[in-house]
Design a protein around this motif. Sequence first.
Motif, PDB file in Angstrom:
ATOM      1  N   UNK A  36       3.615   6.974  -0.830  1.00 18.62           N
ATOM      2  CA  UNK A  36       4.442   6.449   0.330  1.00 18.62           C
ATOM      3  C   UNK A  36       5.161   5.249  -0.289  1.00 18.62           C
ATOM      4  N   UNK A  37       6.692   5.464   0.333  1.00 24.73           N
ATOM      5  CA  UNK A  37       7.640   4.560   0.045  1.00 24.73           C
ATOM      6  C   UNK A  37       7.438   3.106   0.410  1.00 24.73           C
ATOM      7  N   UNK A  38       6.738   3.135   1.471  1.00 24.75           N
ATOM      8  CA  UNK A  38       6.441   1.710   2.248  1.00 24.75           C
ATOM      9  C   UNK A  38       5.201   1.167   1.721  1.00 24.75           C
ATOM     10  N   UNK A  39       4.254   1.737   1.090  1.00 26.26           N
ATOM     11  CA  UNK A  39       3.084   1.422   0.546  1.00 26.26           C
ATOM     12  C   UNK A  39       2.760   2.338  -0.506  1.00 26.26           C
ATOM     13  N   UNK A  40       3.214   1.925  -1.986  1.00 26.52           N
ATOM     14  CA  UNK A  40       3.376   2.812  -2.872  1.00 26.52           C
ATOM     15  C   UNK A  40       1.957   2.969  -3.525  1.00 26.52           C
ATOM     16  N   UNK A  41       0.921   2.084  -3.262  1.00 26.14           N
ATOM     17  CA  UNK A  41      -0.217   2.389  -3.820  1.00 26.14           C
ATOM     18  C   UNK A  41      -0.959   3.591  -3.202  1.00 26.14           C
ATOM     19  N   UNK A  42      -0.604   4.025  -2.086  1.00 25.52           N
ATOM     20  CA  UNK A  42      -1.385   5.192  -1.153  1.00 25.52           C
ATOM     21  C   UNK A  42      -0.742   6.447  -1.643  1.00 25.52           C
ATOM     22  N   UNK A  43      -1.758   7.332  -1.895  1.00 20.37           N
ATOM     23  CA  UNK A  43      -1.127   8.804  -1.910  1.00 20.37           C
ATOM     24  C   UNK A  43      -2.012   9.416  -0.915  1.00 20.37           C
ATOM     25  N   UNK A  44      -0.921  10.080   0.063  1.00 16.75           N
ATOM     26  CA  UNK A  44      -1.764  10.804   1.206  1.00 16.75           C
ATOM     27  C   UNK A  44      -0.573  11.615   1.757  1.00 16.75           C
ATOM     28  N   UNK A  45      -1.127  12.614   2.420  1.00 22.13           N
ATOM     29  CA  UNK A  45      -0.029  13.083   3.549  1.00 22.13           C
ATOM     30  C   UNK A  45       0.283  12.288   4.528  1.00 22.13           C
ATOM     31  N   UNK A  46       1.181  12.559   5.523  1.00 23.30           N
ATOM     32  CA  UNK A  46       1.636  11.873   6.530  1.00 23.30           C
ATOM     33  C   UNK A  46       2.009  12.325   7.776  1.00 23.30           C
ATOM     34  N   UNK A  47       1.481  11.991   9.011  1.00 28.18           N
ATOM     35  CA  UNK A  47       1.537  12.588  10.275  1.00 28.18           C
ATOM     36  C   UNK A  47       3.101  11.577  10.740  1.00 28.18           C
ATOM     37  N   UNK A  48       3.899  12.676  11.010  1.00 28.57           N
ATOM     38  CA  UNK A  48       5.185  11.742  11.359  1.00 28.57           C
ATOM     39  C   UNK A  48       5.324  11.377  12.687  1.00 28.57           C
ATOM     40  N   UNK A  49       4.548  11.894  13.443  1.00 27.91           N
ATOM     41  CA  UNK A  49       4.550  11.703  14.751  1.00 27.91           C
ATOM     42  C   UNK A  49       3.974  10.319  15.106  1.00 27.91           C
ATOM     43  N   UNK A  50       3.014   9.819  14.562  1.00 30.99           N
ATOM     44  CA  UNK A  50       2.272   8.521  14.730  1.00 30.99           C
ATOM     45  C   UNK A  50       2.340   7.787  13.454  1.00 30.99           C
ATOM     46  N   UNK A  51       2.903   8.306  12.276  1.00 32.17           N
ATOM     47  CA  UNK A  51       2.856   7.482  10.817  1.00 32.17           C
ATOM     48  C   UNK A  51       1.402   7.283  10.373  1.00 32.17           C
ATOM     49  N   UNK A  52       0.457   7.956  10.822  1.00 30.81           N
ATOM     50  CA  UNK A  52      -0.969   7.801  10.231  1.00 30.81           C
ATOM     51  C   UNK A  52      -1.031   8.893   9.222  1.00 30.81           C
ATOM     52  N   UNK A  53      -2.358   9.053   8.874  1.00 27.94           N
ATOM     53  CA  UNK A  53      -2.795  10.185   7.759  1.00 27.94           C
ATOM     54  C   UNK A  53      -4.350  10.481   8.182  1.00 27.94           C
ATOM     55  N   UNK A  54      -4.747  11.781   7.707  1.00 22.37           N
ATOM     56  CA  UNK A  54      -6.043  12.112   7.822  1.00 22.37           C
ATOM     57  C   UNK A  54      -6.880  11.994   6.670  1.00 22.37           C
ATOM     58  N   UNK A  55      -6.056  11.883   5.211  1.00 23.30           N
ATOM     59  CA  UNK A  55      -6.914  11.628   4.091  1.00 23.30           C
ATOM     60  C   UNK A  55      -6.140  11.262   3.198  1.00 23.30           C
ATOM     61  N   UNK A  56      -6.672  10.213   2.199  1.00 17.86           N
ATOM     62  CA  UNK A  56      -5.705   9.767   1.073  1.00 17.86           C
ATOM     63  C   UNK A  56      -6.552   8.864   0.107  1.00 17.86           C
ATOM     64  N   UNK A  57      -5.891   8.531  -1.028  1.00 19.29           N
ATOM     65  CA  UNK A  57      -6.477   7.723  -2.094  1.00 19.29           C
ATOM     66  C   UNK A  57      -5.449   6.809  -2.678  1.00 19.29           C
ATOM     67  N   UNK A  58      -6.178   5.641  -2.894  1.00 18.43           N
ATOM     68  CA  UNK A  58      -5.150   4.577  -3.473  1.00 18.43           C
ATOM     69  C   UNK A  58      -5.294   4.765  -5.311  1.00 18.43           C
ATOM     70  N   UNK A  59      -4.263   4.061  -5.833  1.00 19.86           N
ATOM     71  CA  UNK A  59      -4.278   3.962  -7.331  1.00 19.86           C
ATOM     72  C   UNK A  59      -5.280   3.185  -7.828  1.00 19.86           C
ATOM     73  N   UNK A  60      -6.263   2.555  -6.905  1.00 21.20           N
ATOM     74  CA  UNK A  60      -7.333   1.775  -7.402  1.00 21.20           C
ATOM     75  C   UNK A  60      -8.604   2.691  -7.204  1.00 21.20           C
ATOM     76  N   UNK A  61      -8.528   3.650  -6.476  1.00 18.93           N
ATOM     77  CA  UNK A  61      -9.587   4.468  -6.157  1.00 18.93           C
ATOM     78  C   UNK A  61     -10.297   4.155  -4.772  1.00 18.93           C
ATOM     79  N   UNK A  62      -9.698   3.652  -3.846  1.00 17.90           N
ATOM     80  CA  UNK A  62     -10.285   3.615  -2.441  1.00 17.90           C
ATOM     81  C   UNK A  62      -9.746   4.943  -1.749  1.00 17.90           C
TER      82      UNK A  62
END
Length: 255
Positions: A36-62
């Motif tokens: 995500x450009x606004x939160x570059x630690x997060x790897x995930x798809x993005x729902x552009x209607x509400x700007x949330x997501x259904x699944x993701x992971x961070x560079x630190x393993x969360x």
Amino acid sequence: MCLILFAYQVHPVYKLIVAANRDEFYQRPTLPAQYWEDQPEILAGRDLEKMGTWMGVTKTGRFAALTNYRNPKEITDGKRSRGELVANALAFEGHVSDYMQTLVENKHQYPGYNILSGDINELFYYSNVGGELRKLEPGIYGVSNHFLDTDWPKVNKGKEGLAEIVLGDEERLGSGLVEKLLVLLQNAEPAPDEFLPHTGVSLEMERMLSPLFIRSEQYGTRSSTVMFMSDDEIQYVERVFSRNGVKDGEFRIKM
């Protein structure tokens, strides 16, 4: 996200293996998996209607993922978007158990959901419908649009397939696991009527929603995601689909 299958601390190398399908209306605008450009630690798809997501992971393993709890009679007016729960879990800077406790305290703010969040050392499950916050033991699990490990055909078939693939990885190197799991996720065989759940929708709808992989003109599986997490590597593979289950792209990311 309508089906999450996962093996937690079962494989000798990959301590968390996730295979998941996101089902949604095709018209809902979505970005595929990316940082995500606004939160570059997060790897995930993005729902552009509400700007949330259904699944993701961070560079630190969360890791975090979510499914809706199916209840067609639920009143959702005035409630918050469930997709922000996963985004907030990934962005939370404290211990994951502290974040999950905030969900318990604010459970009435959202429509019914199931959420998983944690890492290879600790993994938690919570449903604001069931109400119990659980720290999970090692094992093979599945959750769709009811509770964790509910006796639904797609959950049972998915867990059996996941166990066969993961426990059959005799070389312990993960060779071929991604493709095998993607094939499992694309199983579009509907369940027999006698095994269908009764969730308050029509019989025709129960049939349409019963396979692991859903196809229709308006609603279906939009993406299949496989994630492997070891002590020193994360692999994230997402295959995306358009109407009637036509493959529309694939993304493979390692970190």
